[in-house]
Scaffold this motif. Structure first.
Motif, short mmCIF file in Angstrom:
data_model
loop_
_atom_site.label_atom_id
_atom_site.label_comp_id
_atom_site.label_asym_id
_atom_site.label_seq_id
_atom_site.Cartn_x
_atom_site.Cartn_y
_atom_site.Cartn_z
N LEU A 1 0.86 -1.17 0.00
CA LEU A 1 0.00 0.00 0.00
C LEU A 1 0.90 1.23 0.00
O LEU A 1 1.90 1.27 0.72
N ARG B 1 0.67 5.09 0.78
CA ARG B 1 -0.25 6.05 1.39
C ARG B 1 0.17 7.46 1.00
O ARG B 1 1.32 7.85 1.11
N SER C 1 -4.43 10.93 4.57
CA SER C 1 -5.29 10.21 5.52
C SER C 1 -6.69 10.82 5.59
O SER C 1 -7.41 10.59 6.55
N VAL D 1 -4.78 -0.60 -7.14
CA VAL D 1 -6.10 -0.45 -6.53
C VAL D 1 -6.18 0.91 -5.85
O VAL D 1 -5.75 1.08 -4.71
N PRO D 2 -6.74 1.91 -6.55
CA PRO D 2 -6.82 3.24 -5.93
C PRO D 2 -7.88 3.28 -4.83
O PRO D 2 -8.95 2.69 -4.98
N ALA D 3 -7.59 3.97 -3.76
CA ALA D 3 -8.56 4.22 -2.70
C ALA D 3 -8.58 5.73 -2.47
O ALA D 3 -8.01 6.49 -3.25
N TYR D 4 -9.26 6.19 -1.40
CA TYR D 4 -9.37 7.63 -1.17
C TYR D 4 -8.01 8.31 -1.15
O TYR D 4 -7.78 9.30 -1.83
N ALA D 5 -7.13 7.79 -0.32
CA ALA D 5 -5.87 8.48 -0.08
C ALA D 5 -4.70 7.51 -0.13
O ALA D 5 -3.63 7.79 0.41
N SER D 6 -4.92 6.35 -0.72
CA SER D 6 -3.85 5.36 -0.80
C SER D 6 -4.04 4.54 -2.06
O SER D 6 -5.11 4.52 -2.65
N GLY E 1 -3.29 0.66 -3.55
CA GLY E 1 -2.83 -0.72 -3.37
C GLY E 1 -2.11 -1.17 -4.62
O GLY E 1 -2.46 -0.76 -5.73
#
Lengths: 326, 240
Positions: free
Chosen positions: B17, B19, B22, B51-56, B58
């Motif tokens: 991951l 980051r 946050s 794998v994009p997420a809000y603020a990180s 993968g």
């Protein structure tokens, strides 16, 4: 060429090598809970390790062979009775077995463990979604086996040395010990990024206390019951990618190990992860089983997994060569 | 963004991951998608998925490919990523060619938008004003997760930002359009949910047999268009 499903068993699903690569759409990898046992069942019938095979949970299906076929059973020791004409016998496991058309295979309960794998020579020609036949119930992809289903597969050529009883298997088999061992032993855990947010007694408890596998555990996740673990203070977390083996801590304090059908993202603290080399062992624990953990460093966990993958690959290749040249 | 602002964390033996922040903010999420584009452009071998997420972000990789390089595979791929990110330029904004704008027709209120009235009361607006506010904004797909095809959309008007329901529902119908916190989302299928349901779309967000199976992709832009009963019924019967 079909296997007819007379009884589906408790939860029997088609699984292949899974569908990695789509997590950015919220689609998880799915695949076999016990990857090595799935791969070895396939190797024993000459298939690629990632061919589609059946994953059987706790109570097996009853299948009728509508044609001659070669099958192999691995994983948890499941009762496997075969009826063909006047013959009745137990199907041996961890080796290829040739059965005649009309044979009735009744798979029952497991003496220990939770998952068995049944592979068919040529692989199951199952429905496929996004390049994989792996059922992912939680994601709404495919479904479990049902009575009346017909599983397509290839006709197997008759092996040499077929006996009068119209069945055949070799004298050799794979030693199951390295791949299925029900003896209790601690599972190895790597501390996660929020491990240090646990209070001191919870940090100790994770490695010293005994947990029990909750009855609501499934292919999505395994919930661990014990003295609830606590954080020193609440964490304000946002959803981040998670993976097979991630140990999350929801507010109630019972850790959850994410298994094959886990959501692709999660917002609970990640207190640890189960070393991938021990995930097949965890996948074979039954609800109610006791579980303990010991700590392992990330580098050591990685080395153990690489060694396991190599051993598995070499064994699968050797078995496949023996089966396909016989 | 400086390299030192990225934190690398092993998620397991073949996934890490990165980051970036946050918080749930458009600027931070845009940096995640920009980072994904830079890593894709770098063309690193042995990379399975991002794998994009809000603020990180993968990143799943091939363990065997990255092992045997004199260090752990995790260290080897982190070094390679750092080197690749050092030499590539940060592209702050995606080009128009990168971004799709998808319009989602929504029938607001009604049986599947049962919280519209209570949301209006909580926000001190009329239901029509809530509809105008929700359908007037431009959203972006910050990430997909929770279930296949479930988009976490950011861009919700601050006036519509409410705490989640105290008692989450066990079963939210497929197509439900909901708001929760700073986000809005659409339920691809029947799922449990704690967000406020304000409408429903006839579009199918996830169909395992369709190509592509998901209507939305990370980074897409989304607009909601209010529709009436007749148009909803006409669309509900037709394929995507």
């Amino acid at each position: 060429m079909t296997l007819e499903v007379l009884k589906p068993g408790l939860l029997t699903t088609v699984q292949d090598g899974g569908r990695p690569g789509l997590a950015c759409f919220g689609i998880g990898g799915s695949g076999a809970m016990d990857g090595p046992c799935h791969a070895l069942a396939n190797a024993l019938v000459g298939n690629r390790s990632d061919a589609a095979a059946l994953e059987i949970s706790l109570l097996g299906p009853t299948l009728r062979m509508q044609h001659d076929c070669v099958l192999a059973l691995t994983g948890a020791p499941i009762s496997a009775r075969v009826e063909h004409a006047a013959n009745r016998f137990d199907m041996p496991r961890w080796r290829p077995v040739f059965l005649r058309a009309g044979s009735l295979l009744s798979l029952g309960g497991m003496a220990s463990g939770a998952r068995s794998y049944l592979a068919v020579a040529g692989g199951l020609q199952a429905a496929s979604w996004m390049g994989s036949a792996s059922v992912d119930l939680h994601a709404g992809i495919g479904r479990a086996l049902a009575a009346g289903d017909e599983l397509l597969c290839k006709r197997s050529p008759q092996p040499n040395g077929l006996n009068e009883d119209q069945r055949w298997w070799p004298s050799w088999s794979i030693n199951p010990k390295p791949w299925f061992d029900p003896a209790p032993r601690p599972l190895r855990l790597v501390a996660g990024s929020h491990f240090d947010a646990l209070d001191e007694s919870s940090r100790r408890a994770l490695f010293e206390n005994e947990f029990r596998l909750s009855a609501d555990s499934n292919r999505v996740g395994f919930r661990l019951l014990g003295r609830p673990l606590k954080l020193t203070a609440g964490l304000e977390l946002i959803s981040e990618p998670v993976s097979f083996g991630t140990v999350q801590l929801p507010p109630a304090g019972d850790p959850i190990v994410l298994m094959r059908e886990h959501p692709t993202t999660g917002g609970y603290p990640r207190i640890a992860r189960v070393a991938a080399v021990d995930l097949p062992v965890l996948a074979q624990r039954q609800p109610g089983d006791a579980l303990g953990f010991e700590r392992i460093a990330a580098d050591a966990a990685e080395q153990l997994l690489i060694r396991q993958l190599r051993t598995l690959q070499e064994l699968a290749a050797a078995v496949r060569a023996r089966v396909t040249t016989a | 963004m400086e390299l030192s602002e990225y934190q690398f964390e092993a998620l397991n033996e073949s996934m890490l991951l990165i980051r970036v922040g946050s918080t749930i903010e458009a600027a931070c999420n845009a940096r995640v998608h920009a980072l994904a584009r830079r890593i894709e452009a770098a063309g690193l071998p042995g990379l399975i998925e991002l794998v994009p997420a809000y603020a990180s972000l993968g990143l799943r990789y091939d363990l065997v490919h990255w092992s045997g390089q004199g260090s752990s595979a995790f260290d080897a791929i982190v070094r390679a990523l750092q080197a690749a990110l050092c030499t590539s330029q940060e592209d702050s904004a995606p080009t128009a060619a990168h971004t799709r704008l998808i319009e989602i027709p929504v029938r607001y209120g009604g049986a599947q938008g049962m919280d519209l009235e209570s949301v209006a009361v909580s926000c001190g607006m009329s239901p029509d004003a809530v509809i105008g506010c929700h359908s007037g904004a431009l959203y972006s797909v910050a990430m997909l997760g929770f279930a296949p095809g479930f988009p976490y959309l950011i861009g919700l008007d601050p006036r519509l930002q409410l705490a989640r329901r105290a008692d989450p529902r066990q079963s939210v119908a497929a197509g439900s359009v909901a708001i929760g916190g700073a986000q809005t989302g659409i339920y691809p299928r029947v799922l449990p949910g704690g967000w406020h349901l304000i409408g429903t779309t006839p579009l199918r967000l996830f169909e395992p047999d369709a190509r592509p199976p998901c209507l939305l992709a990370p980074g897409d832009q989304v607009r909601f268009r209010p529709i009436g009963e007749a148009e909803f019924n006409a669309m509900a019967g037709s394929p995507r």
